[in-house]
Design an enzyme around this catalytic site. Structure first.
Site, PDB file in Angstrom:
ATOM      1  N   HIS B 241       5.949 -13.140 -10.382  1.00 53.29           N
ATOM      2  CA  HIS B 241       3.979 -12.649 -10.299  1.00 53.29           C
ATOM      3  C   HIS B 241       3.177 -14.160 -10.394  1.00 53.29           C
ATOM      4  CE1 HIS B 241       0.462 -10.637 -11.590  1.00 53.29           C
ATOM      5  NE2 HIS B 241       0.841  -9.730 -11.314  1.00 53.29           N
ATOM      6  N   ASP B 362       0.070  -2.255  -7.910  1.00 55.43           N
ATOM      7  CA  ASP B 362      -0.545  -3.439  -8.845  1.00 55.43           C
ATOM      8  C   ASP B 362      -1.334  -3.162  -9.219  1.00 55.43           C
ATOM      9  OD1 ASP B 362      -0.625  -6.636  -9.703  1.00 55.43           O
ATOM     10  OD2 ASP B 362      -1.657  -7.039  -7.830  1.00 55.43           O
TER      11      ASP B 362
END
Lengths: 400, 400
Positions: B241, B362
Site C-alpha cells: 500500500h 479504498d
C-alpha cells in the site's frame, strides 16, 4: 549491416575534441555511409504508407557534447551523469549502422549508449538515410537532454544560442525534412525569454524544449515565469522533456539505472506536470501550450484520480482553478515517444482525444523501425492514423 | 442525512484518549447509528447486482491512532505528517454520515480528512451499515497507512500484534462480512516473519499489508528479505500500500499536497515495485504474490517501456532475470482502489489479464457509492464483472 569500424573510446573522444577545437559547424568524424544504397535496398512497398512527422528527435552539437563531457568528468550527485558518462565520456563508436525496417532493437542498452554520440552529432548524412530507409518524412529536432541546463549561466546562454543557430541552419537546408525546437537557458529566465523570441521571430523555429528541472527547481517556480510568459506570448509550444529525477527526489532512483528511461524519466516529468497543474501557474498563463512525451508520462492513466483528489478548492494547499483533466485538454498535447504500445495509444486517444496525440520515435534512443511499425500497424482508423502520424504535429508545431 | 452532531476537535481527541486509557477493545465514542434504517431505506433494486468484495479497506485501532497522533505531534521531515495531522491530530468529528447510493463524494478533502478518524475506528456499526446500504458484501480490512511503520521497533511489534488480534476478533464475529490483511513491523524483519506466520496459521488472516518504505528503505533491501521469504513460504499475498514518498525523494512532493493520493502515493509505490522487479529479488522469491492498488500504480501503463528499457541483461546495473511484464504476470495482482475509471479498468484488464484485477473502494478515503456504481456500470461482460468484483479476490486472498 556494418557501416564502419568501431574505434576505441580514446580515439573517438580525440576526434570529437579536434572537431570542437577546429570550430567546425558540423562534425566530419563520421565515416561516409552507404546510406543511399541502404535506403534503396530496403525501399519496400509499405502497406499503410502515411506521412510521418517524428516529434521528439534528439541531436547534439559538438560544443555541447564537449561541455557535457566536462560536466560528466567533473562528477557530482546528479543522476544525469550516469547516461552522460556513457554517451559523452565513454563513446565507443565513430559511426553507426543505419537501421532499416528489419533491424532489431539493441539488446545491450549500455553498449548501445556508448554508440549514441555519432548518431546525435549527425544530421545530414546517416540520419536522413535512416529516415529514408524507414519512411520517416520529418524529424522535429531538439537538443538532447539535459541540453544546456547543467552548465553555468553564461555558458548555457551561449551554447543555447549556438545550438539554435545550427538548428536553424540545418532546417533551412532541409526544410521538408527537419523542423526544430529551440533550446534556452532557464538558469537566466530573462535571457531565455529573449532567446525564445529570437528563435521564433528570427530563426523561424517551431517551439521550445526544456528538460524538466533546472537547479532542482520546476517551472511553477516564479523565477521561471518569464519563460512561460514568453511561450504564451509567442504562441509556440513548450516541450517538457525528461531529465533524471532532481536531487531532492533522487535517492530511490540511484539503483538499477532507475533514474532514466526505465522509470525515473516518467516519474520526474509527470511530477513536473502535476506541479504545473496544481500550482495555479496554468491559470496565470492560460494560453500556454505544453507538449509532453512518453504517452503523456502516465498522466492520462492517473487522470481520474487526479481529478477526484485535486478538484479546485478541495484542499487549502491546492492553487488550481481547473480540474487537471481540464488543463490537459486546454494546455497539453502528448507524444508517443518511447512507448510503442498500441493498447496504451488507444487508451490515450480515448482518454484525452485524438487531437492531442502525436507520433514520435525518440531517435536515437529508440528504434526507428520499431516506432514506424508501431504507428503503421496500430488499430486506428485511417483518419486517426493520419492525425497521430502528422496532422496534429503540423497544426501544433506549425510544420508545413 | 445527519447521523450525529459534529463535536469539536478537543472533545474528539479527549474521547479517543479516554478510550485508549480504558483499554477498550473497540471504541464506543461513536454515537448510535440509524444504520439499519439507512440500509433498508436505500435497499433499491440494483440493475446488475453482483457480489462485491472490497479489497483495500482501511481501519485503525485506538492504540495505533493514539500512537500516530504522538508521531504527528512530535513533528519531523516525513511527508506522512500532513495527512496524519488532519486525521489523528485535528479530528473534527466523533461520528459520520452513512453514505448511501445517492451521497456525493466530499468536496473539501481537508475537511473530510478531519472526519476520517471515527470512520477508521468503527467496524461493526456504521461500516456494516454503509456496506449494507451500498450492497458491499465484504471488506478485506487492513490497518490504515502508515500502519506501525513510523513507530520505534518495540512499539511497532507490539501494536502490529495487537492490531492483528483485534482484526482476527472482528473477522471471527463477522466471517461473511470481513476478511483481513495482517500488519507487521518491518523495522524487525525476523519478528515480522514470526508475526506473519502467526497471522496466517493461528489467526487465519488472508494475507499481509505493508505501507511501502520503512526507515526510507524498500523491500528489495536485504534486511527485509525474511519478510519476503515468509510471505512466499506462507503462500499468502503481500499488499504493498502507498505511503508518501520517502525522505530521499520528498522534495518535489512537499507542495500542493502532492505527497499523497493526488500524486505522490502512486509514484512512491510504483517506484517501490519497479525496484522489486529490477533488483532481482523476485528471482530469489519467485513464488511471492504481491498485490498493488490504484489500478496498478501506473505500472500497466508503463509496461511496454519497462520491458523495452529493462529487458534482462540489457544494462550492467540491472539484476532481473525476467522482463517486468513477466514478473507482473507471475507475481502480481492489482486492485482498482481510488481509480474508478472504466477506461483505465478496461486498459488494465486488456494489458495484464482479467485474472489479475480486483475491485476495491479504498474506504473511507474514497466514496463507497461511487466505487459501487463504477464496478456495476463499467463496460465488462458478466463474467468479467464477477471476476473483478469478487471471484479473483476469493481466489487470491482465499476468501470464501
Amino acid at each position: 549491416m556494418k557501416e564502419g569500424a568501431i574505434v576505441d573510446r580514446r580515439t573517438a573522444l580525440a576526434r570529437l575534441s579536434s572537431v570542437v577545437a577546429a570550430g567546425a559547424s558540423w562534425p566530419k568524424l563520421i565515416s561516409k555511409s552507404r546510406a543511399e544504397d541502404s535506403g534503396r535496398r530496403t525501399g519496400r512497398a509499405v502497406r499503410a504508407r502515411v506521412r510521418k512527422i517524428a516529434t521528439e528527435e534528439a541531436f547534439v552539437i559538438p560544443e555541447v557534447a564537449a561541455a557535457l563531457r566536462e560536466v560528466a568528468q567533473k562528477g557530482g550527485p546528479s543522476l544525469d551523469l550516469k547516461l552522460m558518462n556513457l554517451i559523452y565520456n565513454s563513446a565507443s563508436a565513430s559511426t553507426f549502422e543505419i537501421q532499416t525496417p528489419t533491424t532489431p532493437p539493441p539488446t545491450n542498452r549500455d553498449a548501445y549508449a556508448r554508440t549514441l554520440l555519432p548518431r546525435l552529432l549527425d544530421l545530414e548524412e546517416h540520419r536522413l538515410a535512416e529516415m529514408d530507409a524507414n519512411g520517416v518524412d520529418v524529424h522535429l529536432l531538439s537538443l538532447a537532454t539535459p541540453g544546456v541546463q547543467m552548465f553555468a549561466r553564461g555558458k548555457a546562454i551561449e551554447l543555447a544560442t549556438l545550438a539554435n543557430d545550427r538548428l536553424s541552419e540545418v532546417v533551412g537546408r532541409h526544410p521538408k525534412r527537419f523542423a526544430g525546437l529551440a533550446s534556452f537557458a532557464p538558469q537566466d529566465a530573462a535571457a531565455a525569454a529573449k532567446e525564445m523570441e529570437r528563435a521564433i521571430k528570427t530563426l523561424g523555429l517551431n517551439g521550445f524544449i526544456v528538460n524538466s528541472h533546472t537547479d532542482n527547481r520546476y517551472l511553477d517556480d516564479q523565477r521561471f515565469w518569464p519563460i512561460l510568459e514568453a511561450a504564451e506570448a509567442l504562441d509556440a509550444p513548450l516541450y517538457i522533456h525528461p531529465r533524471p529525477p532532481s536531487d531532492g527526489m533522487a535517492a530511490p532512483f540511484a539503483d538499477y539505472r532507475m533514474e532514466g528511461a526505465i522509470w525515473g524519466y516518467g516519474v520526474e516529468t509527470g511530477t513536473h506536470v502535476a506541479r504545473l497543474m496544481l500550482s495555479g501557474v496554468l491559470d496565470r498563463f492560460p494560453k500556454i501550450r505544453i507538449v509532453i512525451g512518453h504517452m503523456g508520462e502516465a498522466l492520462p492513466y492517473w487522470l481520474w484520480r487526479l481529478d477526484y483528489m485535486a478538484s479546485p478548492g478541495s484542499r487549502a494547499a491546492l492553487r488550481n482553478k481547473l480540474k487537471p483533466s481540464e488543463y490537459l485538454q486546454r494546455n497539453f498535447a502528448i507524444t508517443t515517444s518511447g512507448l510503442d504500445d498500441p493498447l496504451a495509444l488507444r487508451y490515450a486517444i480515448d482518454k484525452i482525444g485524438i487531437d492531442h496525440v502525436m507520433w514520435a520515435i525518440d531517435y536515437p534512443f529508440q528504434s526507428t523501425p520499431g516506432s514506424v511499425a508501431f504507428i503503421e500497424n496500430a488499430s486506428l482508423s485511417d483518419t486517426e492514423r493520419e492525425q497521430v502520424a502528422y496532422r496534429n504535429a503540423e497544426r501544433i508545431f506549425r510544420i508545413s
